[in-house]
Structures are given as structure tokens and as C-alpha cells.
Design an enzyme around this catalytic site. Structure first.
Site, PDB file in Angstrom:
ATOM      1  N   GLU A 110       0.913  -1.095   0.055  1.00 43.05           N
ATOM      2  CA  GLU A 110       0.277   0.178   0.026  1.00 43.05           C
ATOM      3  C   GLU A 110       0.675   1.235   0.167  1.00 43.05           C
ATOM      4  O   GLU A 110       1.169   1.752   1.002  1.00 43.05           O
ATOM      5  CB  GLU A 110      -0.809   0.029   1.128  1.00 43.05           C
ATOM      6  CG  GLU A 110      -2.203   0.835   1.101  1.00 43.05           C
ATOM      7  CD  GLU A 110      -1.829   2.291   1.328  1.00 43.05           C
ATOM      8  OE1 GLU A 110      -1.577   3.015   0.376  1.00 43.05           O
ATOM      9  OE2 GLU A 110      -2.236   2.883   2.638  1.00 43.05           O
ATOM     10  N   GLU A 119       3.906   8.645  -4.605  1.00 41.08           N
ATOM     11  CA  GLU A 119       4.539   7.349  -4.076  1.00 41.08           C
ATOM     12  C   GLU A 119       5.055   6.442  -4.796  1.00 41.08           C
ATOM     13  O   GLU A 119       5.101   6.711  -6.141  1.00 41.08           O
ATOM     14  CB  GLU A 119       3.278   6.880  -3.116  1.00 41.08           C
ATOM     15  CG  GLU A 119       2.810   7.929  -1.917  1.00 41.08           C
ATOM     16  CD  GLU A 119       2.160   6.921  -0.870  1.00 41.08           C
ATOM     17  OE1 GLU A 119       2.987   6.140  -0.390  1.00 41.08           O
ATOM     18  OE2 GLU A 119       1.217   7.614  -0.598  1.00 41.08           O
TER      19      GLU A 119
END
Length: 281
Positions: A110, A119
Site C-alpha cells: 500500500e 508514492e
């Protein structure tokens, strides 16, 4: 007195932990995906809670990867504190390059940001998938992203500010008014390697309405599809919609607009370029 150093990014780790909608959705998906005896990897483990869920689901070994040395030391203590020493092995390093000790049955990762703009989900998954056994189960299996035109209240503390913003679901004052149709521009299967990372999007959005309105935002939103088929949209700490500011566009009735934007997957906002213009009549 014992002196101790805690997480270097406490807000992020804690926000994810207490975001019950996000964390419960991952717990449900992990419990439905991990089978007794599985070998599991959890990349970007943070607080360690997703690794704990995998152990609770019956995994024989869980490799929890954490790059930050302070996170690493505190996770080690929490693994011991909660009695998972025989199931969870903590690995310190960069999950983009880290070699796993053995093939895995299940991948948990995640590292998600809306639209996969920021990210490191894609490069990490490209590495981890190499260690997957035949038929490897990827908990966060698919990721879809959408774009639409919106109207937003730009007033903050008596001033009007055009600024990149988030639409947190628990803050009504940040909710945008949709003015156009909503189109999917990205559908990613995270169980397969993703080599093409530069996105160039061109789409047409139609404004449907009979009253005068002002378009001043381009909204990007996302949807997660887990291995078990369950879904998760934006939450307080997970993939909340991103709204990019636009100079005011006054519309009255049905009009169409060209929307063009590009960015590198997981390259960050600095790679994002976008624009909106009326379709030539």
C-alpha cells in the site's frame, strides 16, 4: 529514564492506522486472500498492522519491508510485543530493489496516491512481482482513476486562493460540485509488470447544465479493486480525490471541453502538466 526515538513520519503512519474505513477494507481483503501456510510480503509496512492481519489469516511467514530505520526499530518492538516473532520477519531496505529470501504466495503493498501520481506503488510492485509464485495473489489487485470538471469554493480565511487541494470525505467544506461527466483514464492491473510509466491523456468532457456555472477545478479520483473483488474509494488517509486549480471558465448550458494532461506514474506532482480548453465549434 529510557530515551527513545519514534517514527520520523508519525502523521502519515498514524493517519493510515486510525483511518478505519481504509484499514478495515484492507483487513477484509487480506483475510479473504491469505491462506493458511502462505508466504506473504508486506512492502512499506509502516505501523505493521497489515502484516499483523496477514499473520492472523494464517500465513506461515510474513516478510515486512520497511526502509525507514526508525520505523524499523519500532516495528521490531511491536512485533515482539504482540507475539508475532515466529511469523513476521522484518526486512530493512528499499522495496524497489530489495531481494526477497524466497518466493511468495501473496503480495501486500500500500504505497498508493491518487492517480498513481506520487508514492512508489508501481516500481515496488514491478520488483516484488518477480518473487511471486505461479498464481501469486496481489491483495491490491487493480487501480482505476477518473477525471471530471468541478466547481470549488476557493475562499480560505477571507482570501481567494487557487491551490492544489484534496477532497477529504469527512470535510464537507472541501466537497466539489461536479459539472461534467466523469471518465476513466487509467486502469492498472498491479499483478502484472508495468513498464510504460509516462501517461499522456487527451479526453473530452461534457458539461451538462442549464444554469450559469464556473469551472475552476480539474478533479482526479481513484478506485481500488482488491483480489477478493471488494472495492475502496477515497478515504481520509487513502487515495482521496485531488483537485487541480483552473482559471475560471464560465459556462452556461451544454458545452464540451478538451482535457489534456500528462505525468509519469509515481513520478510526483512535479511531472504533472495539464490544461483545459473549449472544444472548437
Amino acid at each position: 529514564m529510557t530515551r527513545k526515538q519514534y517514527w520520523s513520519m508519525n502523521e502519515c503512519v498514524f493517519d493510515c492506522l486510525i483511518d478505519e474505513k481504509r484499514t478495515r477494507a484492507f483487513q477484509k481483503a487480506i483475510m479473504a486472500t491469505v491462506r493458511p501456510g502462505d508466504v506473504v510480503v508486506d512492502a512499506g509496512a509502516g505501523s505493521g498492522i497489515l502484516a499483523f492481519f496477514a499473520a492472523d489469516a494464517g500465513a506461515s511467514r510474513v516478510y515486512a519491508i520497511e526502509r525507514d530505520p526508525i520505523h524499523h526499530e519500532n516495528m521490531k518492538a511491536n512485533i515482539r510485543r504482540n507475539g508475532y516473532e515466529n511469523q513476521i520477519t522484518l526486512l530493512q531496505g528499499d522495496a524497489v530493489h530489495l531481494q526477497l529470501p524466497e518466493p511468495v504466495d501473496v503480495i501486500i503493498c500500500e504505497m498508493i496516491a491518487t492517480g498513481l501520481i506520487a508514492e512508489l506503488q508501481v516500481p515496488v510492485m514491478n520488483n516484488l512481482i518477480k518473487y511471486g509464485k505461479t498464481g501469486v495473489r496481489v491483495v491490491l489487485a487493480k487501480f482505476h482513476s477518473f477525471v471530471d470538471l468541478v466547481s470549488i469554493d476557493e475562499r480560505f480565511y477571507g482570501q481567494r486562493l487557487k491551490i492544489i487541494r484534496h477532497e477529504y470525505p469527512d470535510m464537507d467544506t472541501l466537497t466539489a460540485s461536479p459539472l461534467s461527466d466523469k471518465k476513466m483514464f487509467l486502469a492498472v492491473d498491479l499483478s502484472q509488470p508495468i513498464r510504460k510509466t509516462l501517461l499522456k491523456i487527451h479526453t473530452t468532457l461534457r458539461v451538462n447544465g442549464g444554469s450559469e456555472s464556473v469551472i475552476n477545478g480539474l478533479r482526479i479520483s481513484s478506485l481500488t479493486v482488491f483480489y477478493d473483488g471488494s472495492i475502496l474509494d477515497g478515504t481520509y488517509a487513502y487515495s482521496y480525490p485531488l483537485i487541480l486549480p483552473l482559471e475560471d471558465i464560465h459556462v452556461n448550458g451544454n458545452e464540451e471541453f478538451n482535457v489534456d494532461f500528462s505525468y509519469r506514474l509515481c513520478g510526483g506532482l512535479r511531472t504533472l502538466v495539464y490544461g483545459v480548453s473549449p472544444v472548437s465549434q
